[in-house]
Design an enzyme around this catalytic site. Structure first.
Site, PDB file in Angstrom:
ATOM      1  N   CYS A  53       0.827  -1.208   0.000  1.00 22.35           N
ATOM      2  CA  CYS A  53       0.000   0.000   0.000  1.00 22.35           C
ATOM      3  C   CYS A  53       0.862   1.259   0.000  1.00 22.35           C
ATOM      4  O   CYS A  53       0.351   2.360  -0.179  1.00 22.35           O
ATOM      5  CB  CYS A  53      -0.942   0.021   1.201  1.00 22.35           C
ATOM      6  SG  CYS A  53      -0.079   0.084   2.765  1.00 22.35           S
ATOM      7  N   CYS A  88      -2.296  -3.683   8.593  1.00 19.92           N
ATOM      8  CA  CYS A  88      -1.834  -2.337   8.945  1.00 19.92           C
ATOM      9  C   CYS A  88      -1.244  -2.327  10.346  1.00 19.92           C
ATOM     10  O   CYS A  88      -0.297  -1.588  10.625  1.00 19.92           O
ATOM     11  CB  CYS A  88      -2.988  -1.340   8.885  1.00 19.92           C
ATOM     12  SG  CYS A  88      -3.984  -1.473   7.398  1.00 19.92           S
TER      13      CYS A  88
HETATM   14 FE1  FES Z   1      -1.397   0.603   4.295  1.00 21.17          FE
HETATM   15 FE2  FES Z   1      -3.153   0.343   6.186  1.00 21.17          FE
HETATM   16  S1  FES Z   1      -3.534   0.381   4.055  1.00 21.17           S
HETATM   17  S2  FES Z   1      -1.035   0.369   6.360  1.00 21.17           S
END
Ligand code: FES
Length: 147
Positions: free
Chosen positions: A33, A103
């Protein structure tokens, strides 16, 4: 979808910032991400974490988990801080939605990386602490479908 505690720590994150001349600093990322987290630890001569601050360039769940993780490690000694796993942080937050569990790993890994940095600076070994990952997905294979 998010517990009240998650929303509270997201809206009012605790311990945001930097510590100058920190005893240990750890930075980890999530390549999938692109989120990044850095944790600063101030550890006294007795090995107690006097202060802890974080900076997160990341999603709300990452902010909330870092905030809670910094609260949990403050005042603890190194061995106790190692017990602050992502599971412990999630429990303290009354849970996270399943898609956001990864996360919370950023906070755990960032604490480990900061402790590793502290150990290296002081030429000591911390029992039970493994060399931290740069990316929380390091060593993990074929899990792309998860996202
Ligand atoms: Fe990247 Fe939560 S979406 S740490």
């Amino acid at each position: 979808m998010y517990s009240e505690k998650v929303m509270d720590h997201f809206n009012n994150p605790r311990n945001v910032g930097e510590i100058e001349n920190a005893s240990g600093v750890g930075t980890v990322g999530n390549a999938k991400c692109g989120d990044i987290m850095r944790i600063y630890l101030d550890i006294d001569d007795a090995g107690v974490i006097k202060d802890c601050k974080f900076k997160t360039f990341g999603c709300g769940a990452a902010v909330a988990t870092s905030s809670m993780a910094t609260e949990l490690v403050k005042g603890k000694n190194i061995q106790e801080a190692l017990q602050v796993t992502n599971k412990a942080v999630m429990e303290a937050l009354d849970g996270l939605p399943p898609v956001k569990v990864h996360c919370s790993l950023l906070a755990e890994e960032a604490i480990h990386a900061a402790l590793w940095d502290y150990a290296e600076k002081n030429g000591i070994q911390i029992e039970g602490l493994k060399k931290p990952k740069q990316d929380i997905h390091e060593g993990e294979e074929e899990e792309a479908e998860e996202y």
